[in-house]
Scaffold this active site. Structure first.
Site, PDB file in Angstrom:
ATOM      1  N   SER A   1     -10.600  31.557 -10.529  1.00  0.00           N
ATOM      2  CA  SER A   1     -11.623  30.355 -10.677  1.00  0.00           C
ATOM      3  C   SER A   1     -11.709  30.325 -12.323  1.00  0.00           C
ATOM      4  O   SER A   1     -10.132  30.489 -12.994  1.00  0.00           O
ATOM      5  CB  SER A   1     -12.984  30.921 -10.498  1.00  0.00           C
ATOM      6  OG  SER A   1     -13.624  29.480 -11.207  1.00  0.00           O
TER       7      SER A   1
ATOM      8  N   ASP B   1     -12.512  21.667  -2.228  1.00  0.00           N
ATOM      9  CA  ASP B   1     -13.836  22.866  -3.368  1.00  0.00           C
ATOM     10  C   ASP B   1     -14.664  21.845  -3.727  1.00  0.00           C
ATOM     11  O   ASP B   1     -14.494  20.892  -4.611  1.00  0.00           O
ATOM     12  CB  ASP B   1     -12.445  23.403  -4.238  1.00  0.00           C
ATOM     13  CG  ASP B   1     -12.903  24.273  -5.496  1.00  0.00           C
ATOM     14  OD1 ASP B   1     -14.227  24.550  -5.577  1.00  0.00           O
ATOM     15  OD2 ASP B   1     -12.335  25.135  -6.061  1.00  0.00           O
TER      16      ASP B   1
ATOM     17  N   HIS C   1     -14.145  27.020  -2.654  1.00  0.00           N
ATOM     18  CA  HIS C   1     -14.107  27.525  -3.459  1.00  0.00           C
ATOM     19  C   HIS C   1     -13.905  29.080  -3.355  1.00  0.00           C
ATOM     20  O   HIS C   1     -14.933  29.266  -3.321  1.00  0.00           O
ATOM     21  CB  HIS C   1     -15.287  27.157  -4.931  1.00  0.00           C
ATOM     22  CG  HIS C   1     -14.917  27.934  -6.244  1.00  0.00           C
ATOM     23  ND1 HIS C   1     -14.232  26.860  -7.145  1.00  0.00           N
ATOM     24  CD2 HIS C   1     -15.836  28.865  -6.383  1.00  0.00           C
ATOM     25  CE1 HIS C   1     -13.536  27.417  -8.399  1.00  0.00           C
ATOM     26  NE2 HIS C   1     -14.544  28.894  -7.862  1.00  0.00           N
TER      27      HIS C   1
END
Length: 473
Positions: free
Chosen positions: A254, A389, A420
């Site tokens: 991320s 996501d 995610h």
């Protein structure tokens, strides 16, 4: 005469009762039958026809129950996305010897990814399970915490985990890992990935984002930001110095994916001794993502609020260091505005951009995003995202797709499901402890190490598309 009067009144009462029954039957018949029309049927009832209660009444109530059940099932199917098919990841890449070798040696990139049947096709549930639990039955790898003093007075920390066996190639390989926003080595998904990597013979160094650990105080009025690479660079420099024979695998999750790609692209020397880089679920451009985070599509605005609330808690836990110091760039007015902030963009504008003296939020996002540096990365690069996501808008995925189509060292893998940082696998309901994401990163790293061992002497992973020159007799 009296008896006749009584009989007359009894007959009159019976007649009224019969008329009442007739009116009640006619009323019920009007409401519960679909055959009564306001013209001929009503007229015929006045002509003496007797209507009975429709025999379809119980069936109608059964139909209502079936309709309610069908509605609930429809909502469940839509919310859980049960009708969505499973499929292999969509792969974007150039046809080079290295990429062909990687796709063959890491079959997870071309095989069908199958999430848990009942809930795994929902990006929201995958994301929520990652956010709430991290992983299922998470292990507890043992590591040593290292403290690195920074030039501005900050103290960076990272945790070092030694391998639990020999690497399959016999080489010394270290994974340098950068977690997601506000995360650290104690998060369940990091522990699961580290444990799996250790068992495959990798040493792991996990950065603890500055200010993220609740029991570590800040030593300067600064904490981690979206694209600051200082702490990650200090960890990499330490590993290179202490393990001079070790090759590096760079991994970012991320926000960490943005940091590692930016770090490698900032300076070519940062890519020395780096075998490859893997980035999972990053957004590539904060400036482009800014508008999408304010939209309610995929509940993105709600996720924005939750992440902003978490960031506020981290900042406020270091209020004394960030706002009470004479060298601090924050003012009391900034603290008041922070309490009222409801989005990450507001927090970035009020607090985060000031750590590095950016004049505006736009300047902060432009200079902190890896989209302006990633084209300088020449080591093998695997970029992984999920189509469902809820945090990364589809428009942002044109960045890695275009990069993979233009650069021979890049592969972009887009899964249909995964959410995610979820990527859970499982049969029906219960997920497996190890996720598709954990296995594909290690599988890709293994393939890179294998390529390095058997490649032609004139080739390296970064220039594998160039043919070897023929020797002259």
């Amino acid at each position: 005469m009296e008896r006749q009067g009584v009989a007359y009144r009894l007959n009159e009462a019976r007649s009224e009762i019969r008329e009442g029954e007739h009116d009640l039957t006619r009323s019920l018949s009007y409401f519960y039958t679909q055959e009564v029309k306001p013209t001929r049927s009503t007229m015929s009832s006045h002509e003496g026809e007797v209507h009975t209660i429709a025999p379809e009444l119980p069936a109608m109530f059964d139909g209502m129950k079936l309709a309610a059940v069908a509605t609930v099932l429809y909502v469940i199917v839509r919310c859980l996305n049960l009708k969505s098919p499973t499929a292999p990841p969509e792969i974007s890449y150039q046809d080079t010897p290295l990429n062909r070798f990687l796709l063959k040696s890491c079959p997870l990139l071309t095989k069908e990814y199958i999430p848990p049947l009942l809930w795994g096709k929902s990006g929201h549930l995958q994301t929520a399970l990652y956010g709430k639990m991290g992983r299922v039955s998470s292990p507890h790898p043992y590591g040593l915490r290292k403290y690195l003093p920074m030039q501005d007075g900050a103290t960076s920390t990272f945790d070092l985990f030694e391998p639990q066996g020999d690497h399959r190639t016999g080489d010394d390989v270290t994974m340098v890992i950068c977690p997601g926003i506000g995360n650290h080595s104690e998060k369940h998904y990091i522990r699961t990935f580290v444990d799996h990597s250790q068992k495959q013979g990798y040493r792991c160094a996990v950065l603890n984002h500055l200010g993220a650990l609740p029991n570590i105080e800040l030593t300067s009025p600064r904490m981690f930001t979206y694209g600051c690479t200082w702490e990650f660079a200090s960890m990499v420099a330490y590993i290179k110095k202490m393990y001079s024979q070790s090759q590096l695998i760079v991994v970012g999750f991320s926000l960490g994916g943005n940091i590692v790609c930016k770090f490698l692209g900032e300076n070519r020397t940062n890519q020395e001794r780096v075998l490859c880089c893997v980035s999972v679920c990053q957004g590539y451009s904060a400036l482009r993502a800014q508008e999408t985070f304010l939209q309610w599509d995929q509940c993105r605005r709600f996720y924005n609020f939750l992440m902003a609330d978490n960031m506020k808690k981290i900042i406020l836990s270091h209020r004394g260091s960030l706002f009470g110091s004479s060298s601090s760039k924050m003012q009391d007015a900034d603290l008041s505005r922070l309490y009222a902030a409801t989005s990450l963009m507001q927090i970035d504008d009020i607090i985060m951009r000031k750590f590095h003296d950016h004049d505006s939020l736009k300047e902060y996002y432009e200079k902190e995003s890896c989209v302006h540096y990633i084209h300088n990365v020449n080591v093998p690069l695997l970029l992984v995202n999920s189509a469902d996501d809820p945090l990364v808008h589809q428009s942002l995925l044109t960045i890695p797709r275009t990069l993979a189509e233009k650069k021979p060292n890049a592969i972009f893998a887009l899964t249909l499901h995964g959410g995610h940082l979820g990527f859970f696998e499982g049969a029906v309901l219960f997920p497996q402890p190890l996720t598709w994401m954990d296995k594909v990163i290690v599988g890709y790293a293994n393939a890179i190490c294998q390529w390095e061992r058997q490649k032609p002497p004139c080739q390296s992973a970064s220039d594998s598309e160039k043919p070897c020159s023929e020797e002259k007799p």
